[in-house]
Design an enzyme around this catalytic site. Structure first.
Site, PDB file in Angstrom:
ATOM      1  N   LEU A 364       0.806  -1.213   0.000  1.00  0.00           N
ATOM      2  CA  LEU A 364       0.000   0.000   0.000  1.00  0.00           C
ATOM      3  C   LEU A 364       0.836   1.258   0.000  1.00  0.00           C
ATOM      4  O   LEU A 364       0.375   2.320  -0.421  1.00  0.00           O
ATOM      5  CB  LEU A 364      -0.912   0.017   1.241  1.00  0.00           C
ATOM      6  N   GLY A 365       2.056   1.191   0.501  1.00  0.00           N
ATOM      7  CA  GLY A 365       2.914   2.360   0.583  1.00  0.00           C
ATOM      8  C   GLY A 365       4.240   1.985   1.208  1.00  0.00           C
ATOM      9  O   GLY A 365       4.435   0.871   1.688  1.00  0.00           O
ATOM     10  N   GLY A 368      10.246   5.776   5.358  1.00  0.00           N
ATOM     11  CA  GLY A 368      11.423   5.517   6.160  1.00  0.00           C
ATOM     12  C   GLY A 368      11.200   4.440   7.196  1.00  0.00           C
ATOM     13  O   GLY A 368      12.119   3.749   7.614  1.00  0.00           O
ATOM     14  N   PRO A 371       7.694  -0.769   4.607  1.00  0.00           N
ATOM     15  CA  PRO A 371       6.529  -0.938   3.744  1.00  0.00           C
ATOM     16  C   PRO A 371       5.255  -1.266   4.521  1.00  0.00           C
ATOM     17  O   PRO A 371       5.305  -1.780   5.629  1.00  0.00           O
ATOM     18  CB  PRO A 371       6.937  -2.116   2.853  1.00  0.00           C
ATOM     19  N   ASP A 482       2.158  15.368  14.889  1.00  0.00           N
ATOM     20  CA  ASP A 482       2.296  15.322  13.427  1.00  0.00           C
ATOM     21  C   ASP A 482       0.915  15.319  12.770  1.00  0.00           C
ATOM     22  O   ASP A 482       0.582  14.448  11.961  1.00  0.00           O
ATOM     23  CB  ASP A 482       3.091  14.086  13.008  1.00  0.00           C
TER      24      ASP A 482
END
Length: 707
Positions: A364-365, A368, A371, A482
């Protein structure tokens, strides 16, 4: 207030014990969905209407017995982790009967519900809870009865002769369920209001309520007669649900819409005739309660023989595996030692199977941290599997932080962590899967999602509520650090869920701020935090303000492809505001929007991004401003840093990071889905019935004196 006879204080985060005394003039008390604890005073046995579900009370041999209440405390402990059932069926407000489909619906007629009452079956299979008062109505049984035959396709007419009705909040619970996917079917028929085709005064009545399952809004403004195509017509609505913690929560909530007094007083609110839940998998449980002591059980005899034989075999197997796994388990325990608890864990083999050996097609992505893969567990749950890169020193620290943080909080607007894997060198987090990906993709990337004005408003409000929970309601308090569009995920109903708690900080109530090295994303960072490391919850308020502007404008906080005066969103928003042209900020793709709401939300966003943290509102106040309950302050000044700040969506950890971090983290996208998700579920995330700010000492005074 000495004449007070009804006290409704559900969903108010009350804590501490119950008062030792109660006024005799107060026979009805609702304190459900709070954090009350301790044992029960004697007066609880003298009150006719008392609802204490979903609290933290103590149950032992010295305590007063309130039948079934122990099953309806937070985490729903009865048969948790040792489930007995994989289905249940309820004839709401009526006697036991069998439908034409062969399903046996258990009676709900003996549970005499009232303004504040709950009931748990003797088998601890299901339960019901009601809160609310028909102030002017004459319906003490909270049951509607009809002599008119209800029609419909593939329905049992007798099921609809009686229906359970509630003036405000009606919940049905499935208890001790085996985890996995379920189909929940709710059956309704409007048997009170007159057909709209008659065009009479009585036909103006409308019954409108919301349907929540596992804390998620599944049907908003549900109107039975509209959905069924008329009155006295049955409708069956199936919902796909995932049970992950051995219980199911079905909530019907009257949100103050529809009509209250047509054709008569006290007929509004949720109304339901039957509930049926059945697993979509092959269950491993018998569906029977434990055998009564003294009865002979052939099954028990077989089990009594099989268990010792199986135990001996397992001991031999464990002896072979023990030495090879001992060192690995020691290392795993050391990683979790600082957490103070053992979260739900998955084996690496289980996650390999779920992701088809981490097949690239399921990715999916990547960032850093490592995965992220889409996977399907053996119980049918679809999950997002976030894998720590072996070389990422930064990720190991964030891994433990994220487990500790997310496991400590549950809210409908926070992503749910199912568990983790700590096995050898493997460090993996397993989340709920949300199919509509992240907010930044919906706003700036994908074109197949249409975010209209009501959807954007709900995303903005839900995000604010999630942050308010972290700052003011969760224990411990949490600063996310964040807050940005890529860390807000969207479920199947496009409701927001805040994710990625790797940078989060637990916040000490006794400290005014924390001094910390900066972590987060430039463009969303509060200036005092970016420049001095001064961290308070107001840093999240700033990030929320930026996200709010992105939601309203449909563009990122910086875009070099735009005209120079529009490159930086904050600066452009302030320019428009100062020139009394705020509505020019609204996304041109929105062909319809409420100008008054848009103006209020822009003011709220600008107030949240004030340079001084003291001038920014708390998140609870921001929620009130966004929802329109209070006005935004008109005292605002354009921050001086706007002309100098370079808004780039780059994680600051490349130059200012925590002590134990070193590598740069870019965005990692987690895709998720709504089905089966729960916040907490969590108890406490559904709409508050009468939200007021009440402290424990005030509660003592109210109950003791009857106000």
């Amino acid at each position: 207030m000495s004449s007070l006879t009804y006290l409704f204080l559900g969903n108010n985060s009350l804590s501490g014990p119950l008062p030792s005394q109660k006024s005799n003039r107060l026979p009805t008390i609702d304190l459900s969905y709070n954090y009350l604890s301790g044992s029960f005073p004697q007066w609880v046995t003298t009150i006719s209407q008392l609802n204490l579900v979903v609290n933290n009370f103590t149950f032992d041999s010295s305590n007063i017995d309130l039948a079934g209440l122990n099953c309806l405390q937070r985490n729903f402990p009865c048969n948790r982790n040792t489930p007995l059932y994989a289905n249940f069926s309820i004839k709401c407000g009526g006697p036991q009967m069998r439908g034409i489909d062969g399903i046996l619906y258990e009676a709900d007629q003996d549970s005499a519900l009232g303004p504040a009452k709950f009931y748990v079956t003797s088998t601890q299979k299901w339960a019901v809870s009601n809160v609310g008062l028909f102030y002017d109505g004459n319906n003490p049984s909270f049951v509607e009865t009809t002599l008119t035959e209800v029609t419909g396709t593939d329905v049992t007419p007798e099921l609809f002769q009686t229906s359970r009705v509630s003036p405000s909040s009606l919940r049905y619970y499935g208890l001790g369920l085996e985890n996995g996917p379920y189909t929940v079917t709710l059956q309704f028929a409007e048997t009170v209001y007159t057909s709209r085709a008659t065009q009479t005064w009585h036909s103006l009545g409308r019954r409108v309520f919301d349907i929540y399952i596992q804390g998620n809004l599944r049907r908003k403004d549900f109107d039975i007669s509209k959905e069924a195509g008329g009155v006295n017509r049955a409708i069956k609505i199936p919902f796909k649900v995932n049970v992950t913690e051995n219980y199911l929560d079905i909530h019907l909530f009257w949100a103050g819409k529809g009509t209250c007094c047509i054709p008569k007083q006290g007929v509004y609110g949720p109304l339901i005739s039957a509930v049926h839940a059945v697993s979509d998998f092959t269950p491993t449980v018998s569906g029977l309660p434990p055998t009564t002591p003294g009865k002979k059980s052939r099954t028990g005899l077989i089990v009594g023989i099989a268990v010792p034989v199986g135990a001996v075999s397992l001991l031999l197997l464990f002896a072979v595996l023990y030495m090879t796994r001992k060192e690995s388990e020691k290392n795993d325990d050391e990683d979790l030692l600082g957490l103070g608890f053992r979260p739900n864990t998955f084996s690496y083999a289980e996650l390999r199977a779920a992701t088809e050996d981490f097949n690239p097609s399921n990715k999916l992505g990547v960032g850093g941290y490592g995965p992220v893969y889409k996977g399907t567990l053996s119980d049918g749950r679809v999950v997002a599997v976030k894998q720590l890169s072996v070389a990422s020193h930064q990720g190991k620290s964030q891994f433990v932080t994220e487990i500790a943080t997310i496991s400590a909080v549950q809210h409908r607007n926070l992503v749910k962590l199912y568990g983790c894997c700590i096995e050898g060198s493997h460090r993996i987090l397993v989340y709920e899967y949300l199919e509509n990906k992240s907010l930044d993709q919906a706003l700036f990337g994908r074109n197949d999602l249409h975010l209209d004005w009501p959807t954007r408003f709900n995303i903005l409000l839900g995000t604010a509520r999630g942050l308010a929970y972290l700052h003011e309601e969760s224990k411990p308090r949490i600063v996310h650090r964040d807050v940005k569009a890529s860390n807000i995920l969207l479920d199947a109903e496009l409701s927001p869920k805040i994710s990625d708690f790797g940078w989060a900080k637990l916040y000490d109530d006794k400290k005014t701020h924390l001094s910390t090295r900066v972590a987060g994303t430039i463009g969303y960072l509060a200036p005092e935090y970016a420049m001095s490391g001064r961290l308070t919850e107001k840093a999240d308020v700033f990030g929320f303000g930026v996200v709010a502007l992105e939601i309203l404008s449909g563009r990122p906080n910086s875009d070099d492809n735009l005209d120079p005066e529009k490159i930086y969103l904050l600066e452009w928003a302030w320019t428009l505001y100062e020139n009394d042209q705020s509505l020019g900020l609204v996304d041109p793709r929105l062909t319809e929007f409420d100008e008054n709401d848009a103006t209020r939300l822009i003011k709220a966003a600008l107030l949240c991004t004030q340079a001084s943290p003291m001038m920014r509102p708390s998140m609870s106040r921001a929620v009130a401003i966004v929802s329109g309950d209070i006005e935004a302050s008109t005292v605002m000044s354009k921050p001086s840093y706007l002309a100098d700040w370079d808004f780039k969506d780059v994680t600051t950890s490349s130059f200012l990071v925590d002590d134990d971090t070193s590598s740069t983290e870019s965005d990692v996208l987690l895709n998720h889905q709504l089905e089966g998700s729960t916040t907490g579920a969590s108890p406490g995330i559904d709409p508050a019935l009468s939200p007021v700010n009440v402290t424990g000492s005030m509660l003592t005074g109210i109950i003791g004196e009857g106000m």
